[in-house]
Write a protein that holds these residues in place. Structure first.
Motif, mmCIF file in Angstrom:
data_model
loop_
_atom_site.group_PDB
_atom_site.id
_atom_site.type_symbol
_atom_site.label_atom_id
_atom_site.label_comp_id
_atom_site.label_asym_id
_atom_site.label_seq_id
_atom_site.Cartn_x
_atom_site.Cartn_y
_atom_site.Cartn_z
ATOM 1 N N GLY A 162 0.997 -1.139 0.066
ATOM 2 C CA GLY A 162 -0.060 0.000 -0.047
ATOM 3 C C GLY A 162 0.734 1.402 -0.017
ATOM 4 O O GLY A 162 0.567 2.217 -0.806
ATOM 5 N N ALA A 163 1.964 1.241 0.886
ATOM 6 C CA ALA A 163 2.799 2.548 0.719
ATOM 7 C C ALA A 163 3.446 2.683 -0.689
ATOM 8 O O ALA A 163 3.650 3.845 -1.134
ATOM 9 N N ILE A 164 3.947 1.710 -1.234
ATOM 10 C CA ILE A 164 4.522 1.841 -2.470
ATOM 11 C C ILE A 164 3.610 2.245 -3.607
ATOM 12 O O ILE A 164 3.625 3.235 -4.606
ATOM 13 N N MET A 165 2.415 1.669 -3.503
ATOM 14 C CA MET A 165 1.229 2.120 -4.381
ATOM 15 C C MET A 165 1.054 3.676 -4.008
ATOM 16 O O MET A 165 0.417 4.108 -5.146
ATOM 17 N N GLY A 166 0.914 3.968 -2.648
ATOM 18 C CA GLY A 166 0.630 5.299 -2.363
ATOM 19 C C GLY A 166 1.641 6.351 -3.273
ATOM 20 O O GLY A 166 1.455 7.394 -3.733
ATOM 21 N N HIS A 167 2.798 5.913 -3.293
ATOM 22 C CA HIS A 167 4.112 6.845 -3.957
ATOM 23 C C HIS A 167 3.569 6.818 -5.449
ATOM 24 O O HIS A 167 3.618 7.799 -5.980
ATOM 25 N N VAL A 168 3.180 5.701 -6.098
ATOM 26 C CA VAL A 168 2.691 5.651 -7.362
ATOM 27 C C VAL A 168 1.601 6.558 -7.792
ATOM 28 O O VAL A 168 1.600 7.459 -8.560
ATOM 29 N N ALA A 169 0.579 6.452 -6.901
ATOM 30 C CA ALA A 169 -0.419 7.107 -6.931
ATOM 31 C C ALA A 169 -0.222 8.819 -6.827
ATOM 32 O O ALA A 169 -0.847 9.682 -7.661
ATOM 33 N N ARG A 170 0.737 9.109 -6.065
ATOM 34 C CA ARG A 170 0.901 10.710 -5.947
ATOM 35 C C ARG A 170 1.527 11.318 -7.086
ATOM 36 O O ARG A 170 1.040 12.217 -7.672
#
Length: 158
Positions: free
Chosen positions: A98-106
């Motif tokens: 979830g943290a890595i996907m949060g970076h991609v989403a930003r």
């Protein structure tokens, strides 16, 4: 018997306008009210009244609002990242994902201008905190196992 209209497109002023036999009939067309007509608008401002500065005069309405602008979309990856980070409370495996996907989403949000910046930040923060807690827990277990093995081998005497 009716005569055709005169040439030139003008009407005879003495003739009555044509009657439509299918037109609705108003039964109250000639009725008089027993009450006198109102003296004016009952909701009108009193005489000598001036509207305060910045307000339209009484009875004037602003033009209708054309409508709301369509809401921009929320980034789907930000939603998924936040859900995976929060599921990390029960299964710590999904927190770093979830943290890595949060970076991609930003990054996607900066490029496309979509909504969801706050969700992506929350996913990053929660995901990395839970990942750090998971790593600390694993280190704690490893240290406890090493201590248990060392204390067991040193206490046995043959």
């Amino acid at each position: 018997m009716s005569y055709p209209p005169p040439p030139g497109g003008w009407q005879d002023p003495q003739s009555a306008p044509p009657v439509d036999p299918y037109a609705p009939v108003d039964p109250y067309a000639g009725a008089k009210s027993p009450y006198p007509p109102p003296a004016g608008d009952p909701y009108a401002a009193p005489a000598g009244y001036a509207a305060p500065a910045g307000y339209p005069p009484p009875g004037a309405y602003p033009p209708p609002y054309p409508g709301y602008a369509p809401a921009s979309r929320t980034n789907t990856l930000a939603i998924v990242a936040l859900v995976l980070s929060l599921v990390g409370f029960t299964s710590c495996i999904t927190a770093p994902i979830g943290a890595i996907m949060g970076h991609v989403a930003r990054k996607q949000i900066r490029e496309t201008g979509e909504q969801g910046e706050g969700m992506a930040k929350a996913a990053i923060i929660v995901g990395w905190i839970l990942t750090a807690l998971l790593v600390a827990l694993i280190i704690f277990y490893v240290v406890m196992i090493v201590i248990a093995i060392n204390s067991d081998s040193s206490s046995s005497s043959y």
